[in-house]
Design a protein around this motif. Structure first.
Motif, mmCIF file in Angstrom:
data_model
loop_
_atom_site.group_PDB
_atom_site.id
_atom_site.type_symbol
_atom_site.label_atom_id
_atom_site.label_comp_id
_atom_site.label_asym_id
_atom_site.label_seq_id
_atom_site.Cartn_x
_atom_site.Cartn_y
_atom_site.Cartn_z
ATOM 1 N N THR A 1 0.803 -1.232 0.000
ATOM 2 C CA THR A 1 0.000 0.000 0.000
ATOM 3 C C THR A 1 0.837 1.284 0.000
ATOM 4 O OG1 THR A 1 -0.297 0.387 2.396
ATOM 5 C CG2 THR A 1 -1.815 -1.171 1.324
ATOM 6 N N LEU A 2 2.170 1.187 0.051
ATOM 7 C CA LEU A 2 2.989 2.397 0.150
ATOM 8 C C LEU A 2 3.365 2.988 -1.208
ATOM 9 C CD1 LEU A 2 5.361 1.545 3.147
ATOM 10 C CD2 LEU A 2 3.114 2.643 3.146
ATOM 11 N N GLY A 3 3.238 2.210 -2.286
ATOM 12 C CA GLY A 3 3.445 2.760 -3.619
ATOM 13 C C GLY A 3 4.874 3.049 -4.006
ATOM 14 N N VAL A 4 5.841 2.361 -3.389
ATOM 15 C CA VAL A 4 7.254 2.540 -3.754
ATOM 16 C C VAL A 4 7.963 1.192 -3.729
ATOM 17 C CG1 VAL A 4 7.473 4.917 -2.918
ATOM 18 C CG2 VAL A 4 7.901 3.009 -1.351
ATOM 19 N N SER A 5 9.063 1.093 -4.486
ATOM 20 C CA SER A 5 9.927 -0.085 -4.445
ATOM 21 C C SER A 5 11.248 0.262 -5.109
ATOM 22 C CB SER A 5 9.279 -1.288 -5.137
ATOM 23 O OG SER A 5 9.020 -1.007 -6.493
ATOM 24 N N LEU A 6 12.223 -0.631 -4.962
ATOM 25 C CA LEU A 6 13.551 -0.448 -5.540
ATOM 26 C C LEU A 6 13.985 -1.718 -6.252
ATOM 27 C CD1 LEU A 6 15.570 1.219 -2.592
ATOM 28 C CD2 LEU A 6 14.675 2.385 -4.616
#
Length: 222
Positions: A92-97
């Motif tokens: 649910t945080l809408g970020v990744s690497l």
């Protein structure tokens, strides 16, 4: 006594407020809880992952990007993801690497991310990078250590190490699971197969050429 606001500071404040309002209206909906750690073992299917009850600090931790990945493969590159499947706390945080490593001459072949814009930061080496717009305009750039380059969401893009030393980047995405469609694998390695008549007409080649390419991308059988 009224005063008019024609100064640069007033203009800047007005511009900021208008941009802020637009961002709020266009952004993701507000979260209804502090965290929603993904329950990767749940059989429930939602747009994302259901939340699990028992969480720990390890749900928000991952050290898999610290070391270079093995690039001894056909393309000479490897992608190590740090998305919600590796870091459940990203749900649910809408970020990744991701970390991408390239051998000399290595290629991260043309592909798309249907759910995210990508920004890369060069850790080491030098790369030729580029993306293609829907009007078939190619934008390319040679980038080196410390440089940043952005690939807009959904557009076909690539990176190639033209240097004589290994290269590596950290890639950031505005999605917990951006998805990847490699153009060649998608078309020539799908299950079931894309009809041969479609591929021969689309690429204006014969069946022998299509069969040869398919043999290189066919899913491996256990």
């Amino acid at each position: 006594m009224e005063t008019s606001c024609f100064s640069l500071s007033c203009f800047s404040l007005t511009l900021f407020l208008s941009l802020f309002t637009t961002t709020v209206l266009a952004g993701d909906p507000d979260m209804l809880q502090d965290v929603c750690v993904a329950d990767l073992n749940s059989s429930v299917k939602v747009n994302g992952f259901p939340c699990k009850a028992d969480i720990t600090a390890n749900d928000f931790y991952f050290k898999g990007l610290a070391n270079a990945g093995a690039t001894n493969n056909t393309m000479g590159s490897v992608v190590t993801g740090a998305n919600v499947e590796k870091v459940p706390g990203l749900n649910t945080l809408g970020v990744s690497l991701s970390r991408i490593d390239y051998a000399p001459g290595g290629l991260n072949p043309p592909h798309t991310h249907p759910r995210a814009t990508e920004m890369i930061f060069v850790l080491e080496g030098e790369l030729e990078v580029g993306f293609i717009t829907t009007s078939n305009k190619l934008f390319t750039k040679n980038i080196t250590k410390g440089d940043i380059f952005v690939f807009p969401r959904g557009l076909v893009h690539f990176q190639k190490n033209n240097g004589v030393e290994p290269a590596a980047v950290i890639a950031a995405f505005n999605s917990q699971l951006p998805g990847t469609q490699s153009i060649a694998v998608t078309l020539f390695g799908s299950t079931p197969e894309v009809p041969e008549s479609v591929l021969t007409k689309a690429f204006q080649v014969g069946t022998k050429e299509v069969d040869k390419i398919k043999s290189r991308f066919a899913p491996k059988k256990n």
